[in-house]
Write a protein that holds these residues in place. Structure first.
Motif, PDB file in Angstrom:
ATOM      1  N   THR A  20      28.654  25.179  60.581  1.00 44.32           N
ATOM      2  CA  THR A  20      28.607  26.514  61.162  1.00 44.32           C
ATOM      3  C   THR A  20      28.735  27.526  60.034  1.00 44.32           C
ATOM      4  O   THR A  20      29.711  27.489  59.279  1.00 44.32           O
ATOM      5  N   ILE A  21      27.736  28.401  59.930  1.00 39.89           N
ATOM      6  CA  ILE A  21      27.732  29.395  58.858  1.00 39.89           C
ATOM      7  C   ILE A  21      28.065  30.779  59.416  1.00 39.89           C
ATOM      8  O   ILE A  21      27.811  31.076  60.583  1.00 39.89           O
ATOM      9  N   THR A  22      28.648  31.584  58.564  1.00 38.81           N
ATOM     10  CA  THR A  22      29.004  32.975  58.871  1.00 38.81           C
ATOM     11  C   THR A  22      28.549  33.821  57.690  1.00 38.81           C
ATOM     12  O   THR A  22      28.593  33.367  56.545  1.00 38.81           O
ATOM     13  N   ALA A  23      28.132  35.047  57.968  1.00 38.71           N
ATOM     14  CA  ALA A  23      27.671  35.937  56.908  1.00 38.71           C
ATOM     15  C   ALA A  23      28.609  37.134  56.778  1.00 38.71           C
ATOM     16  O   ALA A  23      29.099  37.669  57.771  1.00 38.71           O
ATOM     17  N   LYS A  24      28.839  37.526  55.532  1.00 35.42           N
ATOM     18  CA  LYS A  24      29.587  38.750  55.245  1.00 35.42           C
ATOM     19  C   LYS A  24      28.709  39.614  54.351  1.00 35.42           C
ATOM     20  O   LYS A  24      28.168  39.125  53.344  1.00 35.42           O
ATOM     21  N   ALA A  25      28.567  40.874  54.711  1.00 32.37           N
ATOM     22  CA  ALA A  25      27.784  41.817  53.927  1.00 32.37           C
ATOM     23  C   ALA A  25      28.684  42.979  53.527  1.00 32.37           C
ATOM     24  O   ALA A  25      29.450  43.486  54.347  1.00 32.37           O
ATOM     25  N   ARG A  26      28.588  43.371  52.238  1.00 31.62           N
ATOM     26  CA  ARG A  26      29.434  44.453  51.721  1.00 31.62           C
ATOM     27  C   ARG A  26      28.607  45.366  50.829  1.00 31.62           C
ATOM     28  O   ARG A  26      27.906  44.894  49.933  1.00 31.62           O
ATOM     29  N   ILE A  27      28.682  46.664  51.059  1.00 33.22           N
ATOM     30  CA  ILE A  27      27.968  47.633  50.234  1.00 33.22           C
ATOM     31  C   ILE A  27      28.632  47.666  48.858  1.00 33.22           C
ATOM     32  O   ILE A  27      29.839  47.914  48.746  1.00 33.22           O
ATOM     33  N   THR A  28      27.842  47.404  47.811  1.00 33.36           N
ATOM     34  CA  THR A  28      28.395  47.339  46.461  1.00 33.36           C
ATOM     35  C   THR A  28      27.868  48.425  45.528  1.00 33.36           C
ATOM     36  O   THR A  28      28.467  48.678  44.482  1.00 33.36           O
ATOM     37  N   GLU A  29      26.746  49.036  45.902  1.00 31.91           N
ATOM     38  CA  GLU A  29      26.139  49.991  44.967  1.00 31.91           C
ATOM     39  C   GLU A  29      25.185  50.914  45.703  1.00 31.91           C
ATOM     40  O   GLU A  29      24.563  50.527  46.692  1.00 31.91           O
ATOM     41  N   LYS A  30      25.093  52.138  45.191  1.00 28.92           N
ATOM     42  CA  LYS A  30      24.086  53.109  45.623  1.00 28.92           C
ATOM     43  C   LYS A  30      23.473  53.686  44.354  1.00 28.92           C
ATOM     44  O   LYS A  30      24.197  54.002  43.416  1.00 28.92           O
ATOM     45  N   ARG A  31      22.151  53.802  44.352  1.00 25.99           N
ATOM     46  CA  ARG A  31      21.503  54.345  43.153  1.00 25.99           C
ATOM     47  C   ARG A  31      20.230  55.087  43.538  1.00 25.99           C
ATOM     48  O   ARG A  31      19.674  54.883  44.613  1.00 25.99           O
ATOM     49  N   ASP A  32      19.794  55.922  42.612  1.00 31.66           N
ATOM     50  CA  ASP A  32      18.542  56.646  42.813  1.00 31.66           C
ATOM     51  C   ASP A  32      17.376  55.685  42.771  1.00 31.66           C
ATOM     52  O   ASP A  32      17.418  54.671  42.059  1.00 31.66           O
ATOM     53  N   HIS A  33      16.350  55.997  43.525  1.00 28.42           N
ATOM     54  CA  HIS A  33      15.096  55.260  43.406  1.00 28.42           C
ATOM     55  C   HIS A  33      14.385  55.800  42.168  1.00 28.42           C
ATOM     56  O   HIS A  33      14.396  57.010  41.927  1.00 28.42           O
ATOM     57  N   PRO A  34      13.780  54.945  41.351  1.00 27.33           N
ATOM     58  CA  PRO A  34      13.180  55.425  40.094  1.00 27.33           C
ATOM     59  C   PRO A  34      12.002  56.391  40.272  1.00 27.33           C
ATOM     60  O   PRO A  34      11.717  57.165  39.358  1.00 27.33           O
ATOM     61  N   ARG A  35      11.330  56.362  41.434  1.00 28.20           N
ATOM     62  CA  ARG A  35      10.159  57.226  41.617  1.00 28.20           C
ATOM     63  C   ARG A  35      10.203  58.086  42.874  1.00 28.20           C
ATOM     64  O   ARG A  35       9.536  59.102  42.947  1.00 28.20           O
ATOM     65  N   ARG A  36      10.926  57.680  43.859  1.00 27.29           N
ATOM     66  CA  ARG A  36      10.935  58.397  45.141  1.00 27.29           C
ATOM     67  C   ARG A  36      12.223  59.196  45.290  1.00 27.29           C
ATOM     68  O   ARG A  36      13.262  58.646  45.658  1.00 27.29           O
ATOM     69  N   THR A  37      12.156  60.478  45.009  1.00 21.50           N
ATOM     70  CA  THR A  37      13.360  61.309  45.103  1.00 21.50           C
ATOM     71  C   THR A  37      13.823  61.501  46.540  1.00 21.50           C
ATOM     72  O   THR A  37      14.959  61.903  46.774  1.00 21.50           O
ATOM     73  N   SER A  38      12.961  61.206  47.488  1.00 25.11           N
ATOM     74  CA  SER A  38      13.311  61.349  48.902  1.00 25.11           C
ATOM     75  C   SER A  38      14.136  60.170  49.421  1.00 25.11           C
ATOM     76  O   SER A  38      14.601  60.211  50.558  1.00 25.11           O
ATOM     77  N   HIS A  39      14.323  59.139  48.594  1.00 26.02           N
ATOM     78  CA  HIS A  39      15.031  57.927  49.008  1.00 26.02           C
ATOM     79  C   HIS A  39      15.982  57.454  47.914  1.00 26.02           C
ATOM     80  O   HIS A  39      15.812  57.784  46.736  1.00 26.02           O
ATOM     81  N   GLY A  40      16.958  56.680  48.314  1.00 21.23           N
ATOM     82  CA  GLY A  40      17.832  55.997  47.379  1.00 21.23           C
ATOM     83  C   GLY A  40      17.854  54.516  47.708  1.00 21.23           C
ATOM     84  O   GLY A  40      17.306  54.086  48.739  1.00 21.23           O
ATOM     85  N   ILE A  41      18.477  53.743  46.848  1.00 20.97           N
ATOM     86  CA  ILE A  41      18.598  52.302  47.055  1.00 20.97           C
ATOM     87  C   ILE A  41      20.073  51.981  47.308  1.00 20.97           C
ATOM     88  O   ILE A  41      20.946  52.377  46.535  1.00 20.97           O
ATOM     89  N   VAL A  42      20.318  51.284  48.403  1.00 21.35           N
ATOM     90  CA  VAL A  42      21.658  50.805  48.742  1.00 21.35           C
ATOM     91  C   VAL A  42      21.650  49.294  48.552  1.00 21.35           C
ATOM     92  O   VAL A  42      20.751  48.603  49.045  1.00 21.35           O
ATOM     93  N   VAL A  43      22.631  48.787  47.814  1.00 24.88           N
ATOM     94  CA  VAL A  43      22.729  47.350  47.549  1.00 24.88           C
ATOM     95  C   VAL A  43      23.881  46.782  48.377  1.00 24.88           C
ATOM     96  O   VAL A  43      25.008  47.281  48.336  1.00 24.88           O
ATOM     97  N   GLU A  44      23.557  45.733  49.124  1.00 26.55           N
ATOM     98  CA  GLU A  44      24.539  45.063  49.965  1.00 26.55           C
ATOM     99  C   GLU A  44      24.664  43.616  49.485  1.00 26.55           C
ATOM    100  O   GLU A  44      23.676  42.887  49.468  1.00 26.55           O
TER     101      GLU A  44
END
Length: 149
Positions: free
Chosen positions: A98-122
């Motif tokens: 039986t598997i379980t998943a845990k997700a945690r936000i670790t980083e937020k950064r600018d997108h290199p080309r799209r100023t209208s968006h950012g990248i969230v790392v989980e």
């Protein structure tokens, strides 16, 4: 459930945990048929009995799919999956685990080309019923900003 979150709304450290999901023989057989991966490690119980683990193991890609699916509980119309980095299959998963998943936000950064968006790392960690990690990766989300940077 639909939850609208902009890039600015994500908080580093926010974590969520899924319910458990027991891996079945049917899961493995179905995944083999869909992926074309019929290697004996997954499909041949007799051969596996002579190997190190002594039994069939779930495909790493199956465990990845199930782990990601366990975290897919909400829809955010302001975000989409941007991909996965640093994927590792740490331990085997067997029929009946039986598997379980845990997700945690670790980083937020600018997108290199799209100023209208950012990248969230989980960070995604999938564990077995003994709490041992079986898979780890980073899920990247492309998330709309409230206002262009």
């Amino acid at each position: 459930m639909i939850v609208e979150q902009f890039f600015e709304d994500y908080e580093i450290g926010f974590a969520r945990r899924s319910f458990g999901r027991t891996v079945t023989e049917s899961d493995i057989v179905l995944h083999a048929g869909q992926s074309g991966d019929h290697f004996p490690h997954h499909m041949d119980a007799e051969w596996c009995a002579t190997q190190e683990f002594g039994q069939r193991i779930a495909h790493g890609t199956l465990v990845f799919s199930l782990g990601v699916g366990l975290t897919a509980s909400t829809i955010n119309p302001r975000a989409m999956s941007y991909g996965y980095d640093r994927l590792r299959f740490i331990r085997p998963v067997f029929i009946g685990d039986t598997i379980t998943a845990k997700a945690r936000i670790t980083e937020k950064r600018d997108h290199p080309r799209r100023t209208s968006h950012g990248i969230v790392v989980e960070a995604l960690e999938v564990t077995n019923q003994r709490g041992e990690p079986v898979l780890a990766c980073e899920h990247l989300y492309l998330v709309e900003r409230k206002a262009a940077a």
